[in-house]
Design a protein around this motif. Sequence first.
Motif, PDB file in Angstrom:
ATOM      1  N   GLY A   1       4.186 -10.141 -38.511  1.00  0.00           N
ATOM      2  CA  GLY A   1       3.197  -9.802 -39.529  1.00  0.00           C
ATOM      3  C   GLY A   1       3.789  -8.790 -40.497  1.00  0.00           C
ATOM      4  N   GLY A   2       3.022  -8.482 -41.556  1.00  0.00           N
ATOM      5  CA  GLY A   2       3.538  -7.597 -42.591  1.00  0.00           C
ATOM      6  C   GLY A   2       3.852  -6.198 -42.086  1.00  0.00           C
ATOM      7  N   GLY A   3       2.946  -5.638 -41.263  1.00  0.00           N
ATOM      8  CA  GLY A   3       3.161  -4.273 -40.763  1.00  0.00           C
ATOM      9  C   GLY A   3       4.452  -4.173 -39.963  1.00  0.00           C
TER      10      GLY A   3
ATOM     11  N   ALA B   1       7.022  -6.049 -40.251  1.00  0.00           N
ATOM     12  CA  ALA B   1       8.155  -6.189 -41.181  1.00  0.00           C
ATOM     13  C   ALA B   1       8.415  -4.871 -41.904  1.00  0.00           C
ATOM     14  N   ILE B   2       7.345  -4.160 -42.278  1.00  0.00           N
ATOM     15  CA  ILE B   2       7.537  -2.845 -42.912  1.00  0.00           C
ATOM     16  C   ILE B   2       8.221  -1.891 -41.920  1.00  0.00           C
ATOM     17  N   ASP B   3       7.770  -1.904 -40.668  1.00  0.00           N
ATOM     18  CA  ASP B   3       8.428  -1.051 -39.664  1.00  0.00           C
ATOM     19  C   ASP B   3       9.918  -1.366 -39.587  1.00  0.00           C
TER      20      ASP B   3
ATOM     21  N   ALA C   1      -1.159   3.786 -51.319  1.00  0.00           N
ATOM     22  CA  ALA C   1      -0.396   2.576 -50.986  1.00  0.00           C
ATOM     23  C   ALA C   1      -0.957   1.986 -49.701  1.00  0.00           C
ATOM     24  N   TYR C   2      -0.656   0.743 -49.469  1.00  0.00           N
ATOM     25  CA  TYR C   2      -1.059   0.097 -48.219  1.00  0.00           C
ATOM     26  C   TYR C   2       0.087  -0.790 -47.747  1.00  0.00           C
ATOM     27  N   HIS C   3       0.608  -0.475 -46.573  1.00  0.00           N
ATOM     28  CA  HIS C   3       1.737  -1.260 -46.065  1.00  0.00           C
ATOM     29  C   HIS C   3       1.481  -1.767 -44.652  1.00  0.00           C
ATOM     30  N   GLY C   4       0.241  -1.658 -44.167  1.00  0.00           N
ATOM     31  CA  GLY C   4      -0.070  -2.168 -42.832  1.00  0.00           C
ATOM     32  C   GLY C   4      -0.397  -1.053 -41.859  1.00  0.00           C
ATOM     33  N   HIS C   5      -0.710  -1.449 -40.635  1.00  0.00           N
ATOM     34  CA  HIS C   5      -1.259  -0.500 -39.662  1.00  0.00           C
ATOM     35  C   HIS C   5      -0.417  -0.335 -38.412  1.00  0.00           C
TER      36      HIS C   5
ATOM     37  N   MET D   1       7.781   0.777 -51.906  1.00  0.00           N
ATOM     38  CA  MET D   1       6.935   0.506 -53.079  1.00  0.00           C
ATOM     39  C   MET D   1       6.339  -0.893 -53.040  1.00  0.00           C
ATOM     40  N   GLU D   2       5.028  -0.993 -53.092  1.00  0.00           N
ATOM     41  CA  GLU D   2       4.441  -2.294 -53.432  1.00  0.00           C
ATOM     42  C   GLU D   2       4.757  -2.522 -54.908  1.00  0.00           C
ATOM     43  N   THR D   3       5.136  -3.709 -55.266  1.00  0.00           N
ATOM     44  CA  THR D   3       5.466  -3.962 -56.676  1.00  0.00           C
ATOM     45  C   THR D   3       4.221  -3.749 -57.543  1.00  0.00           C
TER      46      THR D   3
ATOM     47  N   ALA E   1      11.205  -2.967 -51.531  1.00  0.00           N
ATOM     48  CA  ALA E   1      10.125  -3.631 -52.272  1.00  0.00           C
ATOM     49  C   ALA E   1       9.198  -4.320 -51.270  1.00  0.00           C
ATOM     50  N   ASP E   2       7.945  -3.870 -51.224  1.00  0.00           N
ATOM     51  CA  ASP E   2       6.943  -4.555 -50.407  1.00  0.00           C
ATOM     52  C   ASP E   2       6.347  -5.664 -51.269  1.00  0.00           C
ATOM     53  N   GLU E   3       6.774  -6.886 -50.981  1.00  0.00           N
ATOM     54  CA  GLU E   3       6.317  -8.050 -51.754  1.00  0.00           C
ATOM     55  C   GLU E   3       5.353  -8.905 -50.924  1.00  0.00           C
ATOM     56  N   VAL E   4       4.683  -8.233 -49.974  1.00  0.00           N
ATOM     57  CA  VAL E   4       3.748  -8.969 -49.106  1.00  0.00           C
ATOM     58  C   VAL E   4       2.636  -9.618 -49.942  1.00  0.00           C
ATOM     59  N   GLN E   5       2.173  -8.911 -50.999  1.00  0.00           N
ATOM     60  CA  GLN E   5       1.095  -9.493 -51.820  1.00  0.00           C
ATOM     61  C   GLN E   5       1.590 -10.024 -53.159  1.00  0.00           C
TER      62      GLN E   5
ATOM     63  N   GLY F   1       5.455 -11.308 -46.239  1.00  0.00           N
ATOM     64  CA  GLY F   1       4.567 -11.613 -45.108  1.00  0.00           C
ATOM     65  C   GLY F   1       3.466 -12.524 -45.603  1.00  0.00           C
ATOM     66  N   LYS F   2       2.314 -12.426 -45.027  1.00  0.00           N
ATOM     67  CA  LYS F   2       1.119 -13.171 -45.441  1.00  0.00           C
ATOM     68  C   LYS F   2       1.429 -14.620 -45.851  1.00  0.00           C
ATOM     69  N   GLY F   3       1.630 -14.856 -47.177  1.00  0.00           N
ATOM     70  CA  GLY F   3       1.758 -16.224 -47.685  1.00  0.00           C
ATOM     71  C   GLY F   3       2.934 -17.005 -47.135  1.00  0.00           C
TER      72      GLY F   3
END
Length: 439
Positions: free
Chosen positions: A122-124, A126-128, A149-153, A202-204, A235-239, A264-266
């Motif tokens: 999942g995205g979180g 991947a950020i870790d 910012a939001y990068h997961g939990h 950074m989220e883009t 670069a957080d390109e999850v969204q 992640g996600k898509g």
Amino acid sequence: MTFEYGEFSFASKDEVLAKAREFWNPGKTDFWVEAGVPLVIDRREEYFIYDMSGRRLLDVHLNGGTYNLGHRNPEVVQAVGAAMAHFDIGNHHFPSLARTALAEALVETAPPGLRKVVYGSGGGEAIDIALKTARHATGKRRIVSVIKAYHGHTGLAVSTGDERFSKLFLSDQPEDFPHVPFNDLAAMEDVLRARDVAAVLMETIPATYGFPLPEPGYLEGVKRLCERYDALYIADEVQTGLMRTGELWGITKHGFAPDILVTGKGISGGMYPISAVLVAEHAAGWLTEDGFGHISTFGGAELGCIAALKTLEICNRPETRSMVHYISDLVGRGLREIQADYPDWFVGIRQNGVVLGLEFDHPQGAKHVMRHLYENGVWAIFSTLDPRVLQFKPGILMRPELCEDLVDRAGVAIGKARAEIRGAGRPSRAAHSGRRVPA
Ligand SMILES: Cc1ncc(COP(=O)(O)O)c(C=O)c1O
């Protein structure tokens, strides 16, 4: 109305809600009921979801882009279904056909220099992985992120985000995870100057903050500061990835390649969880030093790799890119017309491709619009960290007639929400232009 499926059955929607409250998550269940969105998703297809009651909703939440290609996209369903005859999750310790094929496909379509792929589920996660990678590569511990910012939990990701989520589980660590205001290069330079930062994350375009757009030159400036002070740019390109901005990766519109990119996600095609971290060779040392440095049983699950390969192939089709440009023009134009009707209420449209944030002049404005959209057959979610702003995320393959229908319904809902908050005022364009008022 009885609902039966395989191993379970419920006598009514009320029973589902009561049991969800009892056995699953009382806080979430109550929140949605009280917000006027008592949604229990049953059937789903294309860009539609159906509440248990049978009511159809056009989905422009898409779980942050998870359903970019629509719900149960037939090509992804076919690919994953066929793969089930041969693959399963796989054994994460070994090289694998599917994991290797996906890694090669990701590298081939990545911004230049990203040459290695690490998988998560999942995205979180991947950020870790991205943060651990940056810490290993630089030998430094601090990670800078943006306020709201939001990068997961997950373990590290949650410390990079808002206190609302980090404090709950005693994960706020301001010393190691400093936060700076978005679009403020001076604040960024101040925090980097001591050269003790491993990476800027950074989220883009910060999604949960309502998609405020980076000012021209901001992200490029952050990258230059990273280079000056020996920090990596993640670069957080999850969204924002997977063609939502009209380019495969939103960051490439800024003319530079990050050191690490997270997706992640898509990438799951909405059918099988998977996430991936793309890493430049100069940051990927741990993969050689200790390849078992990150272990995740479900990370890079082979069925997820099959879903991701098909997703990537669809996103990369020239006609998909054209479609995104078409949809963003059509929806953007329609929204600007609606805005012209309610300039005192619908005060901003933030847009980059089909990444859209709609800004309303009330501290909770987007929650009101969300409810009226729900009542008018559209599901879009408010921005958790700025509830003035509605996230509005059309799918990248949405048919033109659905886009037009979406704009019509949005016009009605935005007008009704305004009337609710401000009292009846000027009639909406929908009323005087004869636009169909959705059932
Ligand atoms: C930009 C961004 N990064 C990371 C995440 C975390 O992804 P996940 O929920 O799959 O852990 C999210 C989730 O919403 C997100 O929006």
